[in-house]
Scaffold this active site. Structure first.
Site, PDB file in Angstrom:
ATOM      1  N   HIS A  80       0.813  -1.215   0.000  1.00 21.35           N
ATOM      2  CA  HIS A  80       0.000   0.000   0.000  1.00 21.35           C
ATOM      3  C   HIS A  80       0.849   1.269   0.000  1.00 21.35           C
ATOM      4  O   HIS A  80       0.328   2.365   0.168  1.00 21.35           O
ATOM      5  CB  HIS A  80      -0.940   0.003   1.208  1.00 21.35           C
ATOM      6  CG  HIS A  80      -2.173   0.825   1.003  1.00 21.35           C
ATOM      7  ND1 HIS A  80      -3.215   0.412   0.198  1.00 21.35           N
ATOM      8  CD2 HIS A  80      -2.538   2.026   1.483  1.00 21.35           C
ATOM      9  CE1 HIS A  80      -4.165   1.333   0.196  1.00 21.35           C
ATOM     10  NE2 HIS A  80      -3.781   2.324   0.964  1.00 21.35           N
ATOM     11  N   ASP A 145      -7.132   4.395   9.112  1.00 20.73           N
ATOM     12  CA  ASP A 145      -8.446   4.419   8.473  1.00 20.73           C
ATOM     13  C   ASP A 145      -8.703   3.162   7.658  1.00 20.73           C
ATOM     14  O   ASP A 145      -9.827   2.681   7.577  1.00 20.73           O
ATOM     15  CB  ASP A 145      -8.567   5.642   7.557  1.00 20.73           C
ATOM     16  CG  ASP A 145      -8.704   6.943   8.327  1.00 20.73           C
ATOM     17  OD1 ASP A 145      -9.203   6.907   9.470  1.00 20.73           O
ATOM     18  OD2 ASP A 145      -8.304   7.992   7.801  1.00 20.73           O
ATOM     19  N   GLU A 261     -11.926  13.249  13.097  1.00 22.55           N
ATOM     20  CA  GLU A 261     -11.247  13.589  11.860  1.00 22.55           C
ATOM     21  C   GLU A 261     -12.016  14.697  11.153  1.00 22.55           C
ATOM     22  O   GLU A 261     -13.246  14.783  11.269  1.00 22.55           O
ATOM     23  CB  GLU A 261     -11.136  12.386  10.906  1.00 22.55           C
ATOM     24  CG  GLU A 261     -10.079  11.390  11.300  1.00 22.55           C
ATOM     25  CD  GLU A 261      -9.778  10.367  10.204  1.00 22.55           C
ATOM     26  OE1 GLU A 261      -8.972   9.472  10.465  1.00 22.55           O
ATOM     27  OE2 GLU A 261     -10.345  10.473   9.095  1.00 22.55           O
TER      28      GLU A 261
END
Length: 511
Positions: A80, A145, A261
């Site tokens: 990722h 997240d 957030e």
């Protein structure tokens, strides 16, 4: 760092350390190891190691530094990274996920109910850690997240999300680790044992070794969450409310939020492009009207956990949290969801994008830490300047504060000096022929920060020269340099491939 000659997987020295059967030069394996989620750079390794146990990784490292010309080694988890951080041009990429299901030779995920921790292999995904610990009614407290990331990967950076203001980043929630150093030594480290290595590895960008086990503290898992989003048309009110809310951050403070957030809503086409289908469809027209009027609407997202004991009082507690906040009247949206559903909220968006062929595209991301005192200047110059003027931004743009006291300065991760700072994430998605426009915008943003004196620090940093890295680490550079000499058998430039690895050797995929 180039290998002086092609790596021969049948070489007698490789056979001697039993690596031949685990090193692959299969074109599909090479191709997979030469790309990442970013989809922008490509760097082909000579081979890919599929270890069945940490000893295989140690054997590879030992083989590298025994060569007259050591080759680069990069550990790849779920791939990722976005700038080739898990690539090793002309070297060897270690496919850490190969050990994920090998419980006999690896750590796997082992939960200690009595001592409230989980021993987790560095190759394990956080989603699997969540599922394994929930079986015992337990869970870690700090998350990212997106949960389809490896434990070793996030701990090598920091691991941040909306829980960070209260519980700290994931690197602040580690009790102990097993690490294979650049000398192929297996070392267990903690704040009391090999502490220098412990703090160096956490946030150390893979430069001090490869994490093969981490001991993660657990606590009783909530049953569900009260999830609320608030909309603002004024940046000052938006940031003041965030800063007020994260000022209550004690781990045992029952009045504190569990997650916070912020993000930007802009004219990005269909509301389906927003972070989730959170907003009721009937409210889409009025939200779109706000965005059209103001250009940017600021969204504050907050969460409070509850369990069987507190499920009847959480609504009252959330109302108390909302009192005195300066969001736009009539633009408060809330829902109740299960704890696991909330933590894994990005997954549904991922599956939707994959079904549309929009997941495996370039992701020219830019992640920054901005001092609190300069976030207004950043908003004026970047959000309302560069971003609106270019009008190309697609994908989430995050902006939310953190408390420095929740970080440990002994760790390698670099953050601003102020007691409160913001993370800003431009999580762009682009077409294969448009990513350079986003790269240009990212460069404009960095130039603006440098020109105006904003003391920005990159998260998931990407630099191509030693001078840039020295500037990034600042006062920590000397300590890191000494640490590398202790734990690396050869220069880090020669062994672990990233990040002190010249970026100009990567081939840009879409040129």
């Amino acid at each position: 760092m180039k290998i002086s000659k092609p790596l021969d997987v049948h070489h007698k020295d490789i056979r001697a350390v039993d690596l031949a059967t685990k090193l692959s030069v299969d074109p599909s394996a090479i191709e997979s190891a030469s790309r990442d989620f970013g989809g922008i750079v490509k760097a082909e390794p000579e081979a890919v190691l599929h270890p069945s146990a940490p000893q295989d990784i140690a054997a590879l490292i030992k083989f590298s530094y025994s060569n007259s010309v050591p080759f680069g080694i990069a550990a790849k988890g779920h791939g990722h990274s976005v700038r080739g951080q898990a690539m090793a041009e002309n070297g060897v990429v270690v496919d850490m996920r190969s050990m994920a299901n090998n419980r006999r030779n690896g750590t796997g995920i082992r939960v200690s109910i009595d001592r409230l921790y989980a021993d987790v292999g560095g190759e394990q995904l956080w989603i699997d850690v969540l599922n394994a610990t929930l079986e015992y009614g337990l869970a870690p407290v700090s998350w990212t997240d997106y949960l389809y990331l490896t434990v070793g990967g996030t701990l090598s950076n920091a691991g941040i999300s909306g829980q960070t203001f209260r519980y700290g980043p994931q690197i602040s929630n580690v009790l102990e680790m097993d690490v294979i150093t650049g000398k192929a030594d297996f070392l267990t480290c903690s704040p009391r044992m090999n502490s220098e290595l412990f703090y160096a590895v956490l946030g150390g960008l893979g430069q001090f070794g490869i994490i093969t086990r981490a001991r993660i503290p657990l606590q009783p898992a909530p049953r569900g969450v009260k999830w609320v989003r608030l909309l603002y048309d004024d940046f000052s009110s938006f940031t003041k409310d965030q800063e007020l809310l994260i000022s209550k951050n004690g781990r045992k403070d029952k009045s504190a939020l569990d997650y916070l957030e912020g993000s930007l809503l802009m004219d990005q086409g269909s509301p389906d492009n927003w972070r989730s289908s959170f907003f009721p469809h009937k409210d889409h027209p009025k939200i779109i009207s706000l965005i059209t009027k103001h250009g940017i609407i600021y969204c504050l997202e907050i969460v409070k956990h509850y369990d069987d004991r507190t499920k009847h009082t959480v609504d009252k507690e959330m109302r108390q949290v909302l009192q005195g906040l300066n969001y736009m009247p009539g633009f408060m949206f809330g829902k109740d969801v299960g704890y696991e559903e909330f933590l894994n909220r990005v997954r549904s968006g991922e599956l939707k994008l994959k079904s549309q062929g929009l997941w495996d595209v370039p992701h020219p991301w830019l992640n920054l830490f901005i001092p609190k005192s300069q976030i207004s200047d950043f908003n004026n110059g970047v959000f309302r300047g560069i971003v609106l003027e270019r009008n190309i931004t697609t994908g989430p743009v995050l902006v939310y504060p953190m408390n420095r006291q929740k970080w440990d300065d002994r760790m390698s991760a670099v953050i601003p000096d102020e007691e409160m700072f913001y993370t800003v994430g431009f999580l762009h998605s682009s077409g294969f022929d448009t990513w350079e426009a986003f790269e240009d915008q990212n460069k404009d943003i960095m130039r603006f920060c440098n020109k105006t004196g904003i003391m920005v620090k990159q998260y998931l940093p990407h630099y191509s020269t030693k001078e840039e890295w020295v500037h990034h680490f600042g006062s920590k550079w000397k300590t890191l340099d000494i640490g590398r000499s202790v734990y690396m058998s050869v220069s880090v430039y020669e062994l672990f491939a990233w990040p002190f690895y010249s970026g100009d050797k990567h081939e840009y995929l879409w040129q």
